[in-house]
Design an enzyme around this catalytic site. Sequence first.
Site, PDB file in Angstrom:
ATOM      1  N   CYS A  37       0.822  -1.258   0.052  1.00  0.00           N
ATOM      2  CA  CYS A  37       0.072   0.117  -0.098  1.00  0.00           C
ATOM      3  C   CYS A  37       0.900   1.365  -0.055  1.00  0.00           C
ATOM      4  O   CYS A  37       2.226   1.161   0.055  1.00  0.00           O
ATOM      5  CB  CYS A  37      -0.996   0.021   1.131  1.00  0.00           C
ATOM      6  SG  CYS A  37      -0.048   0.247   3.011  1.00  0.00           S
ATOM      7  N   CYS A  40       3.400   1.574   2.606  1.00  0.00           N
ATOM      8  CA  CYS A  40       4.593   0.789   2.365  1.00  0.00           C
ATOM      9  C   CYS A  40       5.686   1.582   1.624  1.00  0.00           C
ATOM     10  O   CYS A  40       6.944   1.640   2.062  1.00  0.00           O
ATOM     11  CB  CYS A  40       4.490  -0.579   1.664  1.00  0.00           C
ATOM     12  SG  CYS A  40       3.318  -1.703   2.770  1.00  0.00           S
ATOM     13  N   ASP A 445      10.026  25.615 -33.426  1.00  0.00           N
ATOM     14  CA  ASP A 445      11.014  26.057 -34.316  1.00  0.00           C
ATOM     15  C   ASP A 445      10.837  25.800 -35.696  1.00  0.00           C
ATOM     16  O   ASP A 445      10.016  24.907 -36.108  1.00  0.00           O
ATOM     17  CB  ASP A 445      12.241  25.176 -33.893  1.00  0.00           C
ATOM     18  CG  ASP A 445      13.549  25.352 -34.933  1.00  0.00           C
ATOM     19  OD1 ASP A 445      13.990  26.590 -35.003  1.00  0.00           O
ATOM     20  OD2 ASP A 445      13.731  24.434 -35.469  1.00  0.00           O
ATOM     21  N   ASP A 659      14.162  20.474 -32.963  1.00  0.00           N
ATOM     22  CA  ASP A 659      14.835  19.415 -33.358  1.00  0.00           C
ATOM     23  C   ASP A 659      16.366  19.607 -33.310  1.00  0.00           C
ATOM     24  O   ASP A 659      17.136  18.519 -33.400  1.00  0.00           O
ATOM     25  CB  ASP A 659      14.405  19.147 -34.604  1.00  0.00           C
ATOM     26  CG  ASP A 659      14.857  19.882 -35.613  1.00  0.00           C
ATOM     27  OD1 ASP A 659      14.943  21.181 -35.596  1.00  0.00           O
ATOM     28  OD2 ASP A 659      15.302  19.447 -36.991  1.00  0.00           O
ATOM     29  N   ASP A 663      18.212  24.316 -30.380  1.00  0.00           N
ATOM     30  CA  ASP A 663      16.886  24.408 -29.452  1.00  0.00           C
ATOM     31  C   ASP A 663      16.818  24.100 -28.368  1.00  0.00           C
ATOM     32  O   ASP A 663      15.844  24.258 -27.573  1.00  0.00           O
ATOM     33  CB  ASP A 663      15.811  23.603 -30.528  1.00  0.00           C
ATOM     34  CG  ASP A 663      15.653  24.222 -31.783  1.00  0.00           C
ATOM     35  OD1 ASP A 663      15.424  25.358 -32.194  1.00  0.00           O
ATOM     36  OD2 ASP A 663      15.553  23.203 -32.679  1.00  0.00           O
TER      37      ASP A 663
END
Length: 765
Positions: A37, A40, A445, A659, A663
């Site tokens: 649980c 724990c 971009d 990409d 960036d």
Amino acid sequence: MNTTTTAAAATATTAPSFHTSQGARQELDMSIGGMTCASCSGRVERALRKVPGVIEVAVNLATESARIQVALPSGADVSAMDALLRRTVRNAGYEPLTAAASAAREATPSPWTGFMPIAIGLLLSIPLALPMLGDLLGQHWMLPAWVQFLLATPVQFILGARFYKAGWAAAKALAGNMDLLVAIGTSASWGLSIWLWLTAAPGTMPHLYFEASAVVITLVLLGKWLEARAKHQTTAAIRALHGLRPEVAHLMGKHGEVDIPVAEVMQGDHLVVRPGERFPVDGTLLEGDTQVDESMLTGEPLPVVKALGDALTGGSINGDGRVVLQVQAVGAETVLARIIRLVEDAQAAKAPIQRLVDKVANVFVPVVLLIALATLLGWLWAGVGVELALIRAVAVLVIACPCALGLATPAAIMAGTGVAAKNGILIKDAQALELAHQVDTVAFDKTGTLTVGQPRLTAFHVKPGLDEAALLQAAASVQSGSEHPLARAVVQAAQQRGLALTAPDAVHAVPGRGTEGEVNGQRYLLGSLRWMQELGVVLGPLAAQAQQLQNDGATVSAMAVRAVQGTQSVQLQALMAFGDEPKPGARAALAALKARGIRTVMISGDNQGAAQAMARRLGLDPAAGDVRAQVLPSDKAAQVRALQQNDGGQRHIVAMVGDGVNDAPALAAADVGMAMGNGTDVAMHAAGITLMRGDPALVAAALDISHRTVLKIRQNLFWAFAYNVAGIPLAALGYLSPVVAGAAMALSSVSVVTNALLLKRWRIK
């Protein structure tokens, strides 16, 4: 303990292993048995955080694993730290699993694995529960007390031994968990029944509660079994990714093809892949031609045609051609290994919303024990007698087990990240997943993200009297070693005209501006018009052409030469115009975001004319501020921060999509960074989400799966809290028996995990 750099071998749910991140900081994944649980997982976290050198700990109840960051002094014994962490987990009352035990636990089980104890519990409990049904039918089926004792006691102390063991460990650590509540509650029912039986007047048949203790234990075991089956499905994405890797590769040796384990493949080897087989590692195509199913990588079901020199990804499926590849990456460096690592990182991470759950779980069990005690004392004070007061206190203990609370968030995150990965969206961290649904602005971009990123040289205008072919040859020679898209376009144009390139000397890249290099004794500068303006270059007779090209939407660069070596005098030689094309579907992707009420902005280093012309082709409105042109790479992060600024007192949540290497700062500055999978490793490292197809349409899909996952988290937390908030008062007031409370508690865990699994039906629209 395994020290490794192999991402594929370092899973959050299998072999425990260290991963070096930077300097003396290490990361450990450890599988842990016995957690039942939220209390724990919280106890394990608190215990591990107390270990000297531990920086951060995240314990995932759904995967029953822990990810631990530790800082070790130079030369420190890693194995000693591993042993200390394992001992700490064991002292906290849980089992640090070995690699073999972890692998066995994760192996696909039979549908009925682990059901035998439940079957025995049902066989022993049903006769005890039947008299309750008989009473409803007006029948008296009550079993003799000694028979009830013989049926209930094995369930209580043999099948229920796990609750005593784990509950005792929790009690010794001055903590509480589900097992402690079940052990106390059922022991009270069993003990009360023994007391009533032994103190009953001769010849009388008292009402006993053996059925409550036996049925509650059986129902809890049944609930945990159903929960385990459901949780196993949430890790299906990781197991499926691991299953993509073949065990054997066909190596081209001196004496023909030899089958070797994939683990023995080395970079540079030549491997044969037959039709229909999976590529074992990453490589480039040396012989043959084929079509490749890369849906495991991109989510795109259509096969991709591969020619000589094309990249091949391990795990993808070869088509109908026998091919030979040259190995480029193995082990942790393969694309598949990195994908697995990204998904594991996301599933092991803890979402911000989980912090609230952890705070509640830390105090939950002690509060429940106090409520149960108050229930017992309250009913005793009301005069109902010890028997009824104790049964109502037991019902409180049973229904309050916080199993669902600990599963609500991780189960949804695992299901959401798993189905996203299957559709080509890799979510690297849980924070990005949780935050993405709040995004109201997306910044893109331009080059390589919204456009194809492969510009062509559409015009090359030289000053009157100069040799066009010689200047184009010089321009291509200077840029022959560059990977910039515009540089590649110049080189390609020169090659198409059959011009032989010369190796340049002293080439120097000027970030955000251009390139400078020497060819045949001349020092050439190639770059943006802004750079030329900074250098004081006069366009002269080419100024009108430059303006016209920009108005037409072309990206215009200039070529200049230093008049005298070592001086600052620079003279224009030529203008270069470049054109790019929007990615297929980019316009529709932007329209889909707008339809969701999300603002879209394009950030470009191009001049205003070129940027605005491309924006109009993409359906953006420059007049509305949808275009940010002439932005240097170093300024992209500042543009993102500007978009985040308060507008009428409300801060905007911004996603950045890019990409390239340049960036990365903007991706890190954004609330949610999204990197195109066809981009650079630097961009993908900085981003929280990677779009493996490089398709702008996946941006809206990523926001959608984030929204749906967060919705599931909230639904799960609502139901988890609702069970307890509604159930505890009902049990305390005497409206729920321990048996009904046990059934409700088991149902809560199963319903939470099942609700999370509904995410597996999600598909990109």
